[in-house]
Design a protein around this motif. Structure first.
Motif, PDB file in Angstrom:
ATOM      1  N   THR A   1      -0.598  15.266 -15.702  1.00 21.28           N
ATOM      2  CA  THR A   1      -1.477  14.160 -15.295  1.00 21.28           C
ATOM      3  C   THR A   1      -1.394  12.994 -16.275  1.00 21.28           C
ATOM      4  O   THR A   1      -1.287  11.832 -15.869  1.00 21.28           O
ATOM      5  N   ASP A   2      -1.431  13.280 -17.556  1.00 24.07           N
ATOM      6  CA  ASP A   2      -1.394  12.204 -18.553  1.00 24.07           C
ATOM      7  C   ASP A   2      -0.100  11.406 -18.477  1.00 24.07           C
ATOM      8  O   ASP A   2      -0.120  10.179 -18.555  1.00 24.07           O
ATOM      9  N   GLU A   3       1.001  12.119 -18.311  1.00 25.95           N
ATOM     10  CA  GLU A   3       2.288  11.418 -18.196  1.00 25.95           C
ATOM     11  C   GLU A   3       2.323  10.536 -16.954  1.00 25.95           C
ATOM     12  O   GLU A   3       2.805   9.408 -16.988  1.00 25.95           O
ATOM     13  N   VAL A   4       1.814  11.075 -15.852  1.00 22.78           N
ATOM     14  CA  VAL A   4       1.795  10.309 -14.599  1.00 22.78           C
ATOM     15  C   VAL A   4       0.961   9.042 -14.774  1.00 22.78           C
ATOM     16  O   VAL A   4       1.378   7.947 -14.388  1.00 22.78           O
ATOM     17  N   LEU A   5      -0.219   9.179 -15.395  1.00 26.15           N
ATOM     18  CA  LEU A   5      -1.106   8.025 -15.564  1.00 26.15           C
ATOM     19  C   LEU A   5      -0.506   6.998 -16.520  1.00 26.15           C
ATOM     20  O   LEU A   5      -0.597   5.791 -16.279  1.00 26.15           O
ATOM     21  N   THR A   6       0.106   7.471 -17.585  1.00 24.35           N
ATOM     22  CA  THR A   6       0.748   6.553 -18.535  1.00 24.35           C
ATOM     23  C   THR A   6       1.875   5.791 -17.841  1.00 24.35           C
ATOM     24  O   THR A   6       2.014   4.576 -17.991  1.00 24.35           O
ATOM     25  N   TRP A   7       2.652   6.528 -17.057  1.00 24.91           N
ATOM     26  CA  TRP A   7       3.748   5.885 -16.341  1.00 24.91           C
ATOM     27  C   TRP A   7       3.205   4.837 -15.358  1.00 24.91           C
ATOM     28  O   TRP A   7       3.739   3.723 -15.257  1.00 24.91           O
TER      29      TRP A   7
ATOM     30  N   ALA B   1      -9.449  16.377  -7.752  1.00 25.47           N
ATOM     31  CA  ALA B   1      -8.733  15.354  -8.534  1.00 25.47           C
ATOM     32  C   ALA B   1      -9.055  15.560 -10.013  1.00 25.47           C
ATOM     33  O   ALA B   1     -10.207  15.730 -10.386  1.00 25.47           O
ATOM     34  N   PRO B   2      -8.029  15.543 -10.877  1.00 25.97           N
ATOM     35  CA  PRO B   2      -8.261  15.760 -12.300  1.00 25.97           C
ATOM     36  C   PRO B   2      -9.187  14.674 -12.870  1.00 25.97           C
ATOM     37  O   PRO B   2      -9.073  13.504 -12.480  1.00 25.97           O
ATOM     38  N   PRO B   3     -10.074  15.048 -13.789  1.00 27.84           N
ATOM     39  CA  PRO B   3     -11.015  14.084 -14.374  1.00 27.84           C
ATOM     40  C   PRO B   3     -10.339  12.831 -14.936  1.00 27.84           C
ATOM     41  O   PRO B   3     -10.847  11.731 -14.765  1.00 27.84           O
ATOM     42  N   ARG B   4      -9.175  12.985 -15.572  1.00 28.96           N
ATOM     43  CA  ARG B   4      -8.472  11.829 -16.134  1.00 28.96           C
ATOM     44  C   ARG B   4      -8.059  10.855 -15.025  1.00 28.96           C
ATOM     45  O   ARG B   4      -8.056   9.646 -15.233  1.00 28.96           O
ATOM     46  N   LEU B   5      -7.690  11.394 -13.869  1.00 33.51           N
ATOM     47  CA  LEU B   5      -7.326  10.543 -12.738  1.00 33.51           C
ATOM     48  C   LEU B   5      -8.553   9.785 -12.232  1.00 33.51           C
ATOM     49  O   LEU B   5      -8.490   8.587 -11.942  1.00 33.51           O
ATOM     50  N   LEU B   6      -9.678  10.470 -12.157  1.00 26.20           N
ATOM     51  CA  LEU B   6     -10.919   9.816 -11.711  1.00 26.20           C
ATOM     52  C   LEU B   6     -11.314   8.696 -12.667  1.00 26.20           C
ATOM     53  O   LEU B   6     -11.753   7.631 -12.243  1.00 26.20           O
TER      54      LEU B   6
ATOM     55  N   LEU C   1       0.857  -1.186   0.000  1.00 28.06           N
ATOM     56  CA  LEU C   1       0.000   0.000   0.000  1.00 28.06           C
ATOM     57  C   LEU C   1       0.891   1.233   0.000  1.00 28.06           C
ATOM     58  O   LEU C   1       1.777   1.359   0.850  1.00 28.06           O
ATOM     59  N   LEU C   2       0.665   2.089  -0.943  1.00 27.52           N
ATOM     60  CA  LEU C   2       1.443   3.316  -1.035  1.00 27.52           C
ATOM     61  C   LEU C   2       0.478   4.491  -1.142  1.00 27.52           C
ATOM     62  O   LEU C   2      -0.465   4.448  -1.937  1.00 27.52           O
ATOM     63  N   ILE C   3       0.713   5.505  -0.326  1.00 34.73           N
ATOM     64  CA  ILE C   3      -0.173   6.661  -0.285  1.00 34.73           C
ATOM     65  C   ILE C   3       0.566   7.880  -0.813  1.00 34.73           C
ATOM     66  O   ILE C   3       1.650   8.210  -0.313  1.00 34.73           O
ATOM     67  N   LEU C   4       0.009   8.521  -1.830  1.00 34.02           N
ATOM     68  CA  LEU C   4       0.561   9.780  -2.345  1.00 34.02           C
ATOM     69  C   LEU C   4      -0.373  10.880  -1.848  1.00 34.02           C
ATOM     70  O   LEU C   4      -1.399  11.176  -2.466  1.00 34.02           O
ATOM     71  N   ASP C   5      -0.002  11.452  -0.711  1.00 35.64           N
ATOM     72  CA  ASP C   5      -0.892  12.387  -0.022  1.00 35.64           C
ATOM     73  C   ASP C   5      -0.795  13.779  -0.632  1.00 35.64           C
ATOM     74  O   ASP C   5       0.307  14.308  -0.817  1.00 35.64           O
ATOM     75  N   GLU C   6      -1.939  14.363  -0.926  1.00 37.77           N
ATOM     76  CA  GLU C   6      -2.032  15.698  -1.520  1.00 37.77           C
ATOM     77  C   GLU C   6      -1.337  15.763  -2.881  1.00 37.77           C
ATOM     78  O   GLU C   6      -0.811  16.802  -3.276  1.00 37.77           O
ATOM     79  N   PHE C   7      -1.398  14.651  -3.571  1.00 40.16           N
ATOM     80  CA  PHE C   7      -0.739  14.546  -4.877  1.00 40.16           C
ATOM     81  C   PHE C   7      -1.532  15.257  -5.970  1.00 40.16           C
ATOM     82  O   PHE C   7      -0.998  15.518  -7.055  1.00 40.16           O
ATOM     83  N   THR C   8      -2.804  15.576  -5.714  1.00 44.95           N
ATOM     84  CA  THR C   8      -3.563  16.288  -6.755  1.00 44.95           C
ATOM     85  C   THR C   8      -3.047  17.717  -6.948  1.00 44.95           C
ATOM     86  O   THR C   8      -3.247  18.293  -8.011  1.00 44.95           O
ATOM     87  N   TYR C   9      -2.389  18.270  -5.928  1.00 46.74           N
ATOM     88  CA  TYR C   9      -1.934  19.668  -6.058  1.00 46.74           C
ATOM     89  C   TYR C   9      -0.878  19.833  -7.147  1.00 46.74           C
ATOM     90  O   TYR C   9      -1.046  20.662  -8.036  1.00 46.74           O
ATOM     91  N   PRO C  10       0.222  19.053  -7.104  1.00 47.07           N
ATOM     92  CA  PRO C  10       1.186  19.197  -8.209  1.00 47.07           C
ATOM     93  C   PRO C  10       0.580  18.886  -9.572  1.00 47.07           C
ATOM     94  O   PRO C  10       1.006  19.459 -10.579  1.00 47.07           O
ATOM     95  N   LEU C  11      -0.423  18.019  -9.612  1.00 46.61           N
ATOM     96  CA  LEU C  11      -1.095  17.746 -10.899  1.00 46.61           C
ATOM     97  C   LEU C  11      -1.901  18.964 -11.339  1.00 46.61           C
ATOM     98  O   LEU C  11      -1.798  19.419 -12.476  1.00 46.61           O
ATOM     99  N   ASN C  12      -2.680  19.501 -10.411  1.00 43.63           N
ATOM    100  CA  ASN C  12      -3.566  20.615 -10.773  1.00 43.63           C
ATOM    101  C   ASN C  12      -2.803  21.904 -11.056  1.00 43.63           C
ATOM    102  O   ASN C  12      -3.255  22.744 -11.825  1.00 43.63           O
TER     103      ASN C  12
END
Lengths: 173, 173
Positions: free
Chosen positions: B116-122, B140-145, B99-110
């Motif tokens: 966001t796309d690069e992160v999701l592809t990776w 949270a960005p729509p693509r992440l949702l 289990l890995l938690i990326l806390d408040e990770f939506t901020y650097p994305l937003n």
């Protein structure tokens, strides 16, 4: 200045109990005195949070029998919930806690096993002013929401059960 | 059968990070391997959850500097977030976590500090199939949702700040 808050986590989504356990962890990190009373889960349940509480030495009581409206022995289930509330009352009145969590406490209220108005009147008279009290569960009664200082609704946006994925250890239990 | 879930806690309400920490506690109770990367909070912050993590021996990293759009040195703040993501990538790829938690990770994305796309592809290419990954933060960005398996929105119903009560230790921090 510390003001004890009456906090409610409700809604159909996940994270109501889990956020309360996160608060327990955080408060424990601060050296605060934390207690948890779980109203539905059974004492012998093999839950991650119960194991963790045991390891941490947290005061954690599961007073339910794992049943609600599905109970085979409804009287025993109701008696358990009422006994659990008496135990919670002792803890609340004792002054021995900084944070107390009544997990899934909305169920005995909604099922009529305890009277919401009586519970709230009792809390107003007996809750130490510094005690943070957290109540979790679906469908929190409107009177409880009125009385609460902080209310969060956990809203289900998307759930993997919807696409047939089973409950996962560490996520669901 | 275990399927790693991509879980998002978003919304304006409380409990996004706290529910993730509750999951960390629960998973730790199960003996699972848990890691947390906090993207906004600073390493030297005196947070209840960081103290608790230290006591538990959890792998807990705060890679932020406490700032977002308020930073006095925006380049340094952005560089920190990107370094944090590289550290998170190493943890994700390592296979060392359940289990890995990326806390408040939506901020650097937003804020556009990470794509966001690069992160999701990776993530699609590199996330071990059993790893549960939890991302918290507002908006949270729509693509992440879309990519997520489990999404909960924490909705603020009532908050004591609205009536002038200050942040409380063990509740807010």
């Amino acid at each position: 200045m510390t003001t004890g808050l009456l906090i409610v986590h409700t809604g159909e989504g996940k994270g109501k109990s889990t956020a309360a356990f996160g608060m327990a962890l955080r408060a424990w990190g601060h050296g605060m005195r934390v207690g948890v009373v779980q109203f539905i889960k059974a004492e012998d349940g093999d839950w991650g949070e119960v194991r963790a509480a045991r390891k941490l030495g947290l005061d954690w009581q599961a007073v339910g029998d794992g049943f609600t409206w599905l109970s085979q022995d409804m009287e025993a289930t109701i008696a358990r919930a009422r006994r659990g509330w008496r135990q919670a009352q002792e803890k609340i009145r004792s002054g021995d806690y900084d944070l107390l969590i009544l997990d899934e406490f909305t169920y005995p209220l909604n099922l009529g096993w305890l009277e919401t108005d009586e519970v709230l009147t009792w809390l107003t008279a007996n809750r130490p002013p510094e005690l943070h009290l957290v109540i979790t569960g679906r469908d929190a009664p409107p009177r409880l929401l009125e009385a609460a200082d902080l209310v969060t609704e956990m809203r289900l946006v998307k759930h993997p059960f919807q696409r047939g994925v089973q409950a996962q250890r560490g996520v669901e239990f």
